[in-house]
Design an enzyme around this catalytic site. Structure first.
Site, PDB file in Angstrom:
ATOM      1  N   GLU A 220    -145.962   4.999 -10.517  1.00 40.29           N
ATOM      2  CA  GLU A 220    -147.041   4.926 -11.501  1.00 40.29           C
ATOM      3  C   GLU A 220    -147.097   3.559 -12.176  1.00 40.29           C
ATOM      4  O   GLU A 220    -148.176   3.013 -12.408  1.00 40.29           O
ATOM      5  CB  GLU A 220    -146.898   6.031 -12.545  1.00 40.29           C
ATOM      6  CG  GLU A 220    -147.209   7.433 -12.006  1.00 40.29           C
ATOM      7  CD  GLU A 220    -148.604   7.534 -11.407  1.00 40.29           C
ATOM      8  OE1 GLU A 220    -149.497   6.754 -11.795  1.00 40.29           O
ATOM      9  OE2 GLU A 220    -148.810   8.386 -10.533  1.00 40.29           O
TER      10      GLU A 220
ATOM     11  N   TYR B  89    -152.443   7.771 -19.758  1.00 38.71           N
ATOM     12  CA  TYR B  89    -152.580   8.137 -18.361  1.00 38.71           C
ATOM     13  C   TYR B  89    -151.222   8.346 -17.681  1.00 38.71           C
ATOM     14  O   TYR B  89    -150.973   9.363 -17.038  1.00 38.71           O
ATOM     15  CB  TYR B  89    -153.380   7.101 -17.560  1.00 38.71           C
ATOM     16  CG  TYR B  89    -153.082   7.247 -16.089  1.00 38.71           C
ATOM     17  CD1 TYR B  89    -153.635   8.301 -15.366  1.00 38.71           C
ATOM     18  CD2 TYR B  89    -152.155   6.419 -15.449  1.00 38.71           C
ATOM     19  CE1 TYR B  89    -153.293   8.508 -14.034  1.00 38.71           C
ATOM     20  CE2 TYR B  89    -151.818   6.616 -14.124  1.00 38.71           C
ATOM     21  CZ  TYR B  89    -152.392   7.659 -13.423  1.00 38.71           C
ATOM     22  OH  TYR B  89    -152.047   7.878 -12.126  1.00 38.71           O
TER      23      TYR B  89
ATOM     24  N   ASP C 131    -157.590   8.791 -14.748  1.00 39.33           N
ATOM     25  CA  ASP C 131    -157.474   7.415 -14.283  1.00 39.33           C
ATOM     26  C   ASP C 131    -158.837   6.956 -13.787  1.00 39.33           C
ATOM     27  O   ASP C 131    -159.823   7.679 -13.871  1.00 39.33           O
ATOM     28  CB  ASP C 131    -156.425   7.303 -13.171  1.00 39.33           C
ATOM     29  CG  ASP C 131    -157.002   7.729 -11.850  1.00 39.33           C
ATOM     30  OD1 ASP C 131    -157.755   8.719 -11.839  1.00 39.33           O
ATOM     31  OD2 ASP C 131    -156.742   7.071 -10.832  1.00 39.33           O
TER      32      ASP C 131
END
Length: 325
Positions: A70, A153, A171
């Site tokens: 991520e 997020y 996102d």
DNA sequence: CAATCGTGGTG
DNA sequence: TCACCAAGATT
């Protein structure tokens, strides 16, 4: 196949006076409506068949692998993340392994992924995890959010993808999908809005595991089918439900979306300076840095910025290196 | 809220 | 060719 109308999305509060507690009875909640369930099935079934086999999605991938991915995927395409992510997980299989090394090693191993402050923050997050979370990536959304480099997020993504929790994962991919399918416009707003969060919340499946699946599936749909440049509506599982498509795929109107310039900016200079430091095994003399950019004023400004950001460590004798701590 | 922060692929 | 785009966060 019958085409159902889209689930109703709760209207925006019309003013401060409209601020009120959520309706006690969620009757007619979009997430539970037939049309929403229909969308869930279509997208999740599509995902079952077309999801990419990515390392951080495999059954044996732990939360740390997901978290590293991520960080790396923030503004960087999957194809470029893949090899670096592999190196990182082999070298630092657990957060504590990364935390045990100086941050400069994280910056060096970051390579050319871009935005190297992410490497610094990931190292800092790993250090926090090692010290304050017993070496385990926290499961709690709020605890994730408190870690450096983790925003709304990423906290939701890690909690959802790594731990199967139910979160709104908004996102750029998901926002684009919802903009088209639900709102009927080509592109989402520049910044995430309350309206988008409402839409996402309304469509989030009730059941936890299904919500997590939905989050991954809508992201993948945005990445593989509902692209920014070239939406492939011909193969889209929800084309028949897509408001944008059903209204003739109208082009974006309004002000042009912000473009990012790069050539000649401080960012470019910072990039060149850091490239020299990454390539060097140890400290580098100022002369080596001076060679990368002719404008001395801009050069020193960029270098100062890097030092201030903690990406570069100044040493006695006009020498510089990646941060040792 | 808008600016800042890298890098490389692509239509 | 070059503007746009890519799983955002921080200030």
């Amino acid at each position: 196949m019958t085409s159902h109308p889209l689930p109703p999305v709760p209207a925006a509060p019309s003013g401060p006076a409209a601020a009120r507690p959520a309706p006690a009875a969620a009757t007619g909640s979009a997430a539970g409506s037939p049309a929403a369930a229909d969308l869930h099935d279509l997208v999740i079934d599509w995902f079952d068949e077309h999801a990419r086999d990515l390392p951080w999605r495999r059954p044996d991938a732990g939360a740390w692998s997901v978290m590293v991915s991520e960080f790396m995927l923030q503004q960087t395409p999957v194809s470029r993340v893949l090899p670096v992510h592999k190196e990182w997980l082999e070298r630092w299989p657990r957060p504590a392994d990364l935390a045990a090394e100086p941050p400069g090693e994280a910056v060096r191993a970051w390579g050319r992924l871009g935005y190297p402050r992410r490497a610094l923050r990931l190292h800092a997050a790993a250090t926090a995890i090692a010290h304050r979370h017993d070496g385990e990536v926290p499961r709690d959304h709020a605890e994730l959010l408190a870690l450096p480099g983790i925003g709304e997020y990423t906290a939701a993504a890690v909690a959802s993808f790594a731990y199967g929790q139910r979160h709104i994962v908004l996102d750029t991919n998901v926002r684009r999908v919802f903009a088209r399918v639900v709102s009927g416009v080509q592109y989402p707003p520049n910044a995430t809005t309350a309206a988008e969060r409402r839409i996402a919340a309304a469509l989030l499946p009730t059941e936890e595991a299904r919500a997590a699946r939905w989050a991954a599936a809508t992201m993948e749909l945005g990445a593989l089918v509902c692209g920014a440049r070239s939406p492939e509506c011909g193969v889209c599982p929800v084309a028949a439900h897509c408001t944008w498509r059903l209204s003739g795929s109208p082009a974006h109107d309004g002000p042009p979306r912000r473009g990012q310039t790069y050539a000649g900016t401080d960012r470019q200079v910072r990039g060149r300076l850091l490239a020299v430091l990454r390539a060097a095994p140890g400290p580098v003399p100022r002369s080596a840095l001076d060679a990368v950019w002719s404008d001395a004023a801009q050069r020193s400004r960029a270098l100062f910025g890097l030092v201030q950001d903690g990406l570069v460590e100044p040493l006695p004798g006009e020498r510089f290196q990646l941060p040792s701590r």
